[in-house]
Motif scaffolding. Structure first.
Motif, mmCIF file in Angstrom:
data_model
loop_
_atom_site.group_PDB
_atom_site.id
_atom_site.type_symbol
_atom_site.label_atom_id
_atom_site.label_comp_id
_atom_site.label_asym_id
_atom_site.label_seq_id
_atom_site.Cartn_x
_atom_site.Cartn_y
_atom_site.Cartn_z
ATOM 1 N N GLY A 299 39.849 -14.813 77.109
ATOM 2 C CA GLY A 299 38.391 -14.584 76.881
ATOM 3 C C GLY A 299 38.121 -15.013 75.523
ATOM 4 N N ASP A 300 37.278 -14.265 74.830
ATOM 5 C CA ASP A 300 36.515 -14.459 73.323
ATOM 6 C C ASP A 300 37.731 -14.763 72.467
ATOM 7 N N SER A 301 38.766 -14.149 72.587
ATOM 8 C CA SER A 301 39.745 -14.436 71.532
ATOM 9 C C SER A 301 40.357 -15.796 71.328
ATOM 10 N N PRO B 191 32.424 5.354 78.429
ATOM 11 C CA PRO B 191 31.594 3.976 78.378
ATOM 12 C C PRO B 191 31.052 3.941 76.918
ATOM 13 N N ARG B 192 31.016 2.691 76.719
ATOM 14 C CA ARG B 192 30.546 2.113 75.346
ATOM 15 C C ARG B 192 29.703 0.768 75.385
ATOM 16 N N ASP B 193 28.940 0.516 74.387
ATOM 17 C CA ASP B 193 28.254 -0.604 74.432
ATOM 18 C C ASP B 193 28.941 -1.963 74.217
ATOM 19 N N CYS C 23 25.632 -8.324 74.906
ATOM 20 C CA CYS C 23 25.704 -9.310 76.035
ATOM 21 C C CYS C 23 24.486 -9.501 76.469
ATOM 22 N N GLY C 24 24.248 -10.545 77.338
ATOM 23 C CA GLY C 24 23.152 -10.755 78.121
ATOM 24 C C GLY C 24 23.240 -10.031 79.413
ATOM 25 N N ASP C 25 24.412 -9.629 79.968
ATOM 26 C CA ASP C 25 24.703 -8.751 80.920
ATOM 27 C C ASP C 25 24.928 -9.738 82.408
ATOM 28 N N GLY C 26 24.825 -11.148 82.268
ATOM 29 C CA GLY C 26 24.483 -11.939 83.409
ATOM 30 C C GLY C 26 25.718 -12.626 83.817
ATOM 31 N N LEU C 27 26.021 -12.461 85.231
ATOM 32 C CA LEU C 27 27.010 -13.267 85.906
ATOM 33 C C LEU C 27 26.598 -14.408 86.693
ATOM 34 N N LEU D 79 45.689 -1.306 76.247
ATOM 35 C CA LEU D 79 45.277 -0.634 74.862
ATOM 36 C C LEU D 79 43.692 -0.968 74.426
ATOM 37 N N GLU D 80 43.075 0.039 74.213
ATOM 38 C CA GLU D 80 41.517 -0.234 73.956
ATOM 39 C C GLU D 80 41.070 0.593 72.736
ATOM 40 N N LYS D 81 40.450 0.224 71.800
ATOM 41 C CA LYS D 81 40.388 0.892 70.445
ATOM 42 C C LYS D 81 39.001 1.873 70.595
ATOM 43 N N THR E 161 24.589 -3.722 82.864
ATOM 44 C CA THR E 161 25.025 -3.643 81.555
ATOM 45 C C THR E 161 26.310 -3.614 81.351
ATOM 46 N N ARG E 162 26.845 -3.936 80.060
ATOM 47 C CA ARG E 162 28.279 -3.954 79.695
ATOM 48 C C ARG E 162 28.565 -2.439 79.515
ATOM 49 N N HIS E 163 27.690 -1.625 79.174
ATOM 50 C CA HIS E 163 27.979 -0.319 79.243
ATOM 51 C C HIS E 163 28.446 0.338 80.405
HETATM 52 C C1 LIG Z 1 24.355 -11.569 72.706
HETATM 53 C C2 LIG Z 1 25.209 -12.297 73.747
HETATM 54 C C3 LIG Z 1 24.784 -12.362 74.992
HETATM 55 C C4 LIG Z 1 25.865 -12.944 75.935
HETATM 56 N N1 LIG Z 1 25.509 -13.066 76.978
HETATM 57 C C5 LIG Z 1 26.296 -13.174 78.042
HETATM 58 C C6 LIG Z 1 25.989 -13.428 79.674
HETATM 59 O O1 LIG Z 1 24.932 -13.097 79.942
HETATM 60 N N2 LIG Z 1 26.852 -13.731 80.545
HETATM 61 C C7 LIG Z 1 28.013 -14.019 80.173
HETATM 62 O O2 LIG Z 1 28.961 -14.298 80.893
HETATM 63 N N3 LIG Z 1 28.568 -14.137 78.720
HETATM 64 C C8 LIG Z 1 27.716 -13.448 77.785
HETATM 65 N N4 LIG Z 1 27.894 -13.489 76.460
HETATM 66 C C9 LIG Z 1 29.501 -13.701 76.126
HETATM 67 C C10 LIG Z 1 30.262 -12.509 76.638
HETATM 68 O O3 LIG Z 1 29.875 -11.341 76.071
HETATM 69 C C11 LIG Z 1 31.717 -12.566 76.314
HETATM 70 O O4 LIG Z 1 32.289 -13.872 76.449
HETATM 71 C C12 LIG Z 1 32.785 -11.621 77.003
HETATM 72 O O5 LIG Z 1 32.335 -10.150 76.593
HETATM 73 C C13 LIG Z 1 34.086 -11.946 76.582
HETATM 74 O O6 LIG Z 1 35.017 -10.913 77.151
HETATM 75 P P1 LIG Z 1 36.415 -10.481 76.142
HETATM 76 O O7 LIG Z 1 36.758 -9.352 77.181
HETATM 77 O O8 LIG Z 1 37.040 -11.657 76.077
HETATM 78 O O9 LIG Z 1 35.922 -9.794 74.812
HETATM 79 P P2 LIG Z 1 35.137 -8.536 74.773
HETATM 80 O O10 LIG Z 1 34.198 -8.189 75.736
HETATM 81 O O11 LIG Z 1 34.669 -8.563 73.191
HETATM 82 O O12 LIG Z 1 36.235 -7.213 74.585
HETATM 83 C C14 LIG Z 1 37.184 -6.957 73.813
HETATM 84 C C15 LIG Z 1 37.617 -5.666 73.676
HETATM 85 O O13 LIG Z 1 38.697 -5.582 72.725
HETATM 86 C C16 LIG Z 1 38.620 -4.349 72.086
HETATM 87 N N5 LIG Z 1 39.320 -4.475 70.963
HETATM 88 C C17 LIG Z 1 39.034 -5.267 69.840
HETATM 89 N N6 LIG Z 1 39.676 -5.096 68.952
HETATM 90 C C18 LIG Z 1 40.881 -4.334 69.239
HETATM 91 C C19 LIG Z 1 41.925 -3.596 68.584
HETATM 92 N N7 LIG Z 1 42.424 -3.950 67.562
HETATM 93 N N8 LIG Z 1 42.624 -2.884 69.394
HETATM 94 C C20 LIG Z 1 42.269 -2.489 70.553
HETATM 95 N N9 LIG Z 1 41.167 -2.890 71.266
HETATM 96 C C21 LIG Z 1 40.437 -3.643 70.447
HETATM 97 C C22 LIG Z 1 37.244 -4.290 72.093
HETATM 98 O O14 LIG Z 1 36.579 -2.872 71.764
HETATM 99 C C23 LIG Z 1 36.669 -4.702 73.200
HETATM 100 O O15 LIG Z 1 36.693 -3.556 74.292
HETATM 101 C C24 LIG Z 1 27.168 -13.064 75.482
HETATM 102 C C25 LIG Z 1 27.553 -12.809 74.139
HETATM 103 C C26 LIG Z 1 26.660 -12.285 73.133
HETATM 104 C C27 LIG Z 1 27.117 -12.097 71.708
#
Ligand SMILES: Cc1cc2nc3c(=O)[nH]c(=O)nc-3n(C[C@H](O)[C@H](O)[C@H](O)COP(=O)(O)OP(=O)(O)OC[C@H]3O[C@@H](n4cnc5c(N)ncnc54)[C@H](O)[C@@H]3O)c2cc1C
Length: 421
Positions: free
Chosen positions: A296-298, A41-43, A46-50, A35-37, A103-105
């Motif tokens: 992940g970030d959560s 494609p969406r932005d 991120c730094g876009d680096g792996l 489930l994705e809100k 790009t994350r896009h």
């Molecule tokens: C400026 C910046 C630069 C960064 N550079 C790097 C880098 O170069 N390399 C790297 O490895 N990491 C980088 N990071 C960290 C990286 O972006 C995150 O660690 C990564 O995106 C985590 O992935 P995720 O899937 O946990 O969360 P996210 O990528 O945040 O994805 C979460 C998803 O959940 C969806 N969502 C949220 N709430 C809901 C809801 N209620 N219902 C349904 N969907 C929902 C969102 O729309 C999103 O699609 C950077 C972060 C920042 C801020």
């Protein structure tokens, strides 16, 4: 009345963590709803680096890395005080010897499609609004508003929260962030620039904060992309001594003094600068409770060593999916719960000591004085020393060790006490 859909697993959020988890689950034959809100494609800021660790996870997912949308890096170019040092990614061990940018896009769209192709049921434009629980407080699904505005109940015995730094699903169950973990912020902007023809990710350890002139408690980066653009940004950790940094002003000031031939000016900017939070150091422990797994970030999985979170999100997604595949072979009850708790135990095994040491280094060093002490003249001019730094920052050591650097780093990490749950 709300509509209703059932599955074996619900994944909230189709970022790298959620899409990777859904793909692994679907490949294991599990019925999974993703489930994705937003809609792709969406932005995503991120730094876009792996790093190679992240590339390794893409290989495990079966992603085509020869697609022209990727740009490969052979290593890192570190800049500090007018000096620069090139360090290639290690060519041994269990990881590929190259990194990637995209790009994350594009990247997130590609991963979501990949999960769908594997069999995951992807619902975009579907915003999860609340968890559903039974009388014992165990998750039984989520409520959401779907793309057509319908309130819908999605039911499953297991839910994965992959909703990013906002962590709304975990918070809605009362699962707070652990105190004392590093919480960074970072900002990035795209520029159209063909100046970076080398194959390196560029890092700066000597960025000065706007206003104070102090060393940024973080670093600056320029990551070249495949489409003749560059991702330029910086990130830092707040500290009570210097407070929050004016990231916008610092980025502007830093970019202004970089060489004019690099085209990092308003005329070549592609969109505004955007910033976001970096939850680091494992902020929700243990990562499973009452039918809910966090990834992940959560779960605050961004590395406190370098601010990287994609590789960690992808790796945790695979561990979570493996754990669930095993757990679902057991009937609901204590034996299934025992299997689900293996998720957190496996994360501890792979990352616990590394994150514990990283949290301390982030609090005592990076948040106070930044990265400059790690790249002093002596370290920059020693190929061995700078390789040690790169391997430590990007968790690129091989275990079992493949050379002396691995042996030293592995030994140091084994001396670190395990991370508390
Ligand atoms: C400026 C910046 C630069 C960064 N550079 C790097 C880098 O170069 N390399 C790297 O490895 N990491 C980088 N990071 C960290 C990286 O972006 C995150 O660690 C990564 O995106 C985590 O992935 P995720 O899937 O946990 O969360 P996210 O990528 O945040 O994805 C979460 C998803 O959940 C969806 N969502 C949220 N709430 C809901 C809801 N209620 N219902 C349904 N969907 C929902 C969102 O729309 C999103 O699609 C950077 C972060 C920042 C801020």
């Amino acid at each position: 009345m709300a509509e209703r859909m059932n599955a074996q697993v619900i994944v909230v959020g189709a970022g790298p963590a959620g899409s990777a988890a859904a793909a692994h689950l679907a490949r294991a034959g599990i019925d999974v709803l993703l489930l994705e809100k937003s809609t792709f494609p969406r932005d995503k800021v991120c730094g876009d680096g792996l790093t190679p660790r992240g590339v390794h996870q893409l290989l495990r997912l079966g992603i085509d890395l020869n697609d022209p949308g990727w740009r490969r890096s052979r290593g890192v170019r570190v800049h500090c005080a007018g000096r620069q040092a090139d360090v290639d990614w290690p060519a041994h061990g269990g990881f590929p010897d190259f990194g990637l940018t995209r790009t994350r896009h594009d990247f997130d769209h590609l991963l979501a499609r990949h999960a769908q192709a594997a069999g995951a049921r992807l619902h975009t434009g579907t915003k999860v609004t609340a968890p559903l629980t039974d009388a014992a407080g165990r998750l039984t699904g989520v409520t959401a508003v779907t793309a057509d505005g319908a309130a819908t109940e999605f039911r499953a015995p297991l839910v994965i929260a992959a909703d990013g730094a906002s962590a709304r699903t975990a918070l809605a169950t009362g699962w707070q962030r652990a105190p004392g973990r590093p919480l960074g912020t970072a900002i990035r902007r795209y520029y159209r620039s063909g100046a970076f023809t080398d194959d390196y990710l560029h890092f700066w350890a000597d960025v000065r904060c706007a206003g104070t002139g102090a060393d940024l408690p973080g670093y600056g980066w320029i990551f070249p992309l495949a489409d003749n653009r560059v991702n330029v940004g910086l990130g830092g950790l707040p500290h009570r001594r210097h407070g929050a940094t004016d990231l916008q002003g610092t980025l502007r000031q830093w970019v202004d003094q970089l060489p004019a031939g690099w085209d990092l000016d308003e005329q070549h900017a592609d969109g505004p600068s955007r910033s976001a939070a970096l939850p680091m150091g494992l902020t929700r422990r243990p990562e499973y409770r009452d039918g809910l797994l966090v990834i992940g970030d959560s779960a605050g999985m961004i590395s406190p060593w370098n601010g990287e979170g994609i590789a960690q999100a992808l790796e945790a997604a695979e561990i979570a999916a493996d754990t669930i595949a095993l757990a679902l072979t057991r009937p609901p009850g204590p034996r299934r719960e025992q299997a689900l708790h293996r998720y957190s135990a496996e994360l501890d095994h792979r990352w616990g000591r590394y994150y514990r040491l990283g949290n301390t280094v982030a609090a005592q060093l990076f948040s106070r004085v930044g990265y400059r002490p790690l790249v002093s003249r002596r370290i920059m001019t020693s190929p061995t020393a700078i390789s040690v730094v790169l391997r430590l920052l990007s968790q690129a050591t091989a275990d079992p060790a493949q050379d002396g650097i691995d042996s030293v780093l592995n030994t140091v990490l084994r001396l670190v006490p395990p991370l508390r749950r």
